[in-house]
Design an enzyme around this catalytic site. Sequence first.
Site, PDB file in Angstrom:
ATOM      1  CD  GLU A   1      -4.961 -17.459 -14.108  1.00  0.00           C
ATOM      2  OE1 GLU A   1      -4.924 -17.015 -15.257  1.00  0.00           O
ATOM      3  OE2 GLU A   1      -4.038 -18.126 -13.592  1.00  0.00           O
TER       4      GLU A   1
ATOM      5  NE  ARG B   1       1.504 -29.404 -10.273  1.00  0.00           N
ATOM      6  CZ  ARG B   1       0.730 -28.352 -10.506  1.00  0.00           C
ATOM      7  NH1 ARG B   1       0.962 -27.205  -9.889  1.00  0.00           N
ATOM      8  NH2 ARG B   1      -0.266 -28.411 -11.340  1.00  0.00           N
TER       9      ARG B   1
ATOM     10  CE  LYS C   1      -7.061 -23.830 -13.788  1.00  0.00           C
ATOM     11  NZ  LYS C   1      -6.982 -22.424 -13.520  1.00  0.00           N
TER      12      LYS C   1
HETATM   13  P1  ATP Z   1      -3.372 -25.191 -14.047  1.00  0.00           P
HETATM   14  O1  ATP Z   1      -1.892 -25.322 -14.221  1.00  0.00           O
HETATM   15  O2  ATP Z   1      -4.122 -26.457 -14.216  1.00  0.00           O
HETATM   16  O3  ATP Z   1      -3.951 -24.042 -14.793  1.00  0.00           O
HETATM   17  P2  ATP Z   1      -3.225 -23.544 -11.791  1.00  0.00           P
HETATM   18  O4  ATP Z   1      -2.360 -23.833 -10.636  1.00  0.00           O
HETATM   19  O5  ATP Z   1      -2.813 -22.476 -12.722  1.00  0.00           O
HETATM   20  O6  ATP Z   1      -3.537 -24.906 -12.522  1.00  0.00           O
HETATM   21  P3  ATP Z   1      -5.220 -22.082 -10.461  1.00  0.00           P
HETATM   22  O7  ATP Z   1      -6.618 -21.875 -10.866  1.00  0.00           O
HETATM   23  O8  ATP Z   1      -4.330 -20.923 -10.476  1.00  0.00           O
HETATM   24  O9  ATP Z   1      -4.683 -23.242 -11.355  1.00  0.00           O
HETATM   25  O10 ATP Z   1      -5.120 -22.855  -9.080  1.00  0.00           O
HETATM   26  C1  ATP Z   1      -5.930 -22.651  -7.957  1.00  0.00           C
HETATM   27  C2  ATP Z   1      -5.298 -23.361  -6.796  1.00  0.00           C
HETATM   28  O11 ATP Z   1      -5.225 -24.762  -7.037  1.00  0.00           O
HETATM   29  C3  ATP Z   1      -3.876 -22.885  -6.575  1.00  0.00           C
HETATM   30  O12 ATP Z   1      -3.754 -22.511  -5.222  1.00  0.00           O
HETATM   31  C4  ATP Z   1      -3.017 -24.060  -6.897  1.00  0.00           C
HETATM   32  O13 ATP Z   1      -1.933 -24.132  -6.052  1.00  0.00           O
HETATM   33  C5  ATP Z   1      -3.956 -25.253  -6.706  1.00  0.00           C
HETATM   34  N1  ATP Z   1      -3.582 -26.351  -7.593  1.00  0.00           N
HETATM   35  C6  ATP Z   1      -3.570 -26.361  -8.936  1.00  0.00           C
HETATM   36  N2  ATP Z   1      -3.121 -27.529  -9.410  1.00  0.00           N
HETATM   37  C7  ATP Z   1      -2.830 -28.308  -8.330  1.00  0.00           C
HETATM   38  C8  ATP Z   1      -2.316 -29.636  -8.139  1.00  0.00           C
HETATM   39  N3  ATP Z   1      -1.992 -30.422  -9.168  1.00  0.00           N
HETATM   40  N4  ATP Z   1      -2.162 -30.089  -6.869  1.00  0.00           N
HETATM   41  C9  ATP Z   1      -2.494 -29.317  -5.835  1.00  0.00           C
HETATM   42  N5  ATP Z   1      -2.968 -28.065  -5.931  1.00  0.00           N
HETATM   43  C10 ATP Z   1      -3.134 -27.556  -7.157  1.00  0.00           C
HETATM   44 MG    MG Z   2      -2.744 -20.751 -13.351  1.00  0.00          MG
END
Ligand code: ATP
Ligand code: MG
Length: 602
Positions: free
Chosen positions: A69, A304, A314
């Site tokens: 995102e 994760r 983020k």
């Molecule tokens: P945040 O909580 O930091 O906003 P998010 O999961 O909402 O992270 P996205 O941009 O939606 O962030 O994530 C893109 C991809 O990265 C997703 O497929 C997610 O599963 C993966 N991802 C995010 N954080 C992790 C993590 N700590 N370990 C492994 N994969 C991750």
């Molecule tokens: Mg997200």
Amino acid sequence: MSALPPSKAPAAAPGEATKPSNFLRQIIEADLANGTYTARQWAGSPGDAAHHAAGQPDPAKIRTRFPPEPNGYLHIGHAKSICLNFGLARDYGGVCHLRFDDTNPEKEDTEYVNAIIDTVKWLGYDWNGAPDAAPYQASDYFDFMYRAAEYLVTAGHAYVDEQTVEQMRINRGDFGKPGVDSPFRSRTTAENLAIFREMRDGQHEDGSMVLRAKIDMASPNINMRDPAIYRIRRATHHHTGDKWCIYPMYTFAHPIEDALEQITHSICTLEFEDQRPFYDWLLARLCEGGLLASPPPRQYEFARLNLTYVVTSKRKLAQLVYDHKVSGWDDPRMPTIVGLRRRGYTPEALNLFAERIGVTKSDSWIDYSTLEGCLRETLDHSAPRTMAVLDPVKLVLTNWDAVMGAGKLDACSAPVHPHLPELGKRQFNIGKEVWIERGDYEETPPKGFFRLFPGNKVRLKYGHVISCTGAVKDASGRVTEVHAELIPDTKSGTPGADAVKVKGVITWVAVADGLPAEVRMYDRLFSDAQPDAGGKDFIESLNPNSLKVVHAIVEPSLAAAKADDKFQFERHGYFVADRVDHVQGTKLVFNLAVGLKDSWGK
Ligand code: ATP
Ligand code: MG
């Protein structure tokens, strides 16, 4: 298995000849062996069943995707996901898609979009099957998503619900209690279609009704109790403008995005496990209706990354930036990929880290020192060596004029890298005055101290053996100058240099040719190993000593250092020329990347 294409992975890091298998590799290998996806067609771009039917057999053996995102900078957790998804595609003759998940009509920042593109490239990957291909964006699929929703309505699989949010919550039931059907659940197909179209046409207020999938209000999985799939939201979308006032819910949009892109293995983090039944239900309905090509993608979940001493959300990282706890998203203490890069991390180190931590199906914590170890290992193999004095005090060789000649400098040289002779030698001088580390002199040495104290001999690395005679102090008792005598005929690399045996070797830089440099000594940003665990306020465990700036003197060869160049400062650790503030030859600024040994906490 022998039919698998050879891995096109970059040369394995030392000691890592073969990649360890994991449950995802096993699934992919079984799918390839069974030909699960061999009949798939690909029309060269994402699309529905008819679109792909007119295409070719898919040249990509598998398709994976990384769907961020664009609402912030990527962090080390995303690096794990990127290395995993792009790495699997590369290793199995597949393609990985970079897709911006922009179905949320929130303000998107092109700053984030560009940073994400740069980061994926920097990590060594390209996407969508061609170098410099445009990333996909989920908002391009809004038309199809709307069509899919209408199809569900006409097939009796969706209905418009006008219950209030509160009623819906109560009627959803909970873990031990089945839900209750909405009074709107038995509307006719014609009525549902008419009202859904009114929703689309802006005839209803935001929040007044939603479109819900009609599945099972008594399902033990609450996600299957008629999840909402479309909501009314008057918001201007950065790509589609005001075309839509209804937007798909993430759980509806995501499987469709995967299916339109012919993703085979949709890999996500464990918290989506409970969504998998809806993912499968939805794609089964749309395949059955002929809207999407079969077989549909399958979702697989992995744990994760949880890394100690950092936060990886983020939102929390944004808070550190906006509250000025750090200098920006790329502050070298940040676990963002831009921060790690500025800290001296390399794509090799991050790929090695992802490989080393592997993928599992159960949550665990990875120690920060594992990440540091990967950087240390990769830099040890490549980083040129130099000398730098981080806490300088002057050493005067009091017999220099007599034995070497007044005003004379003596040329010294040292290998750029002890195991890479092809990198050649570096040159510097020794003279009457040199800078040494303040900590290398002790008036009364503790037991086991082999460096400078009155009467002791040490070697100036790559230079001569010297014999300490004492020190000059100021009124407060602080040493201002250390004195020693040079022992002739002991210069490193000359015959008989080893005749005088010493127990200590110290690093130094000549006053005559040393260069001033700003060196930023970084430590962990948090002093708590799990700063945000259990809802703790992570701001409270910020380490007040995570940055110390020192005014160092460095070897003259560092005048040529360019931003991003990495070095080992002998005895001190690995440093990188700061990519923002360092100016080659003019203003030398180095960041501590990682120490020579894992000494943290010891
Ligand atoms: P945040 O909580 O930091 O906003 P998010 O999961 O909402 O992270 P996205 O941009 O939606 O962030 O994530 C893109 C991809 O990265 C997703 O497929 C997610 O599963 C993966 N991802 C995010 N954080 C992790 C993590 N700590 N370990 C492994 N994969 C991750
Ligand atoms: Mg997200």
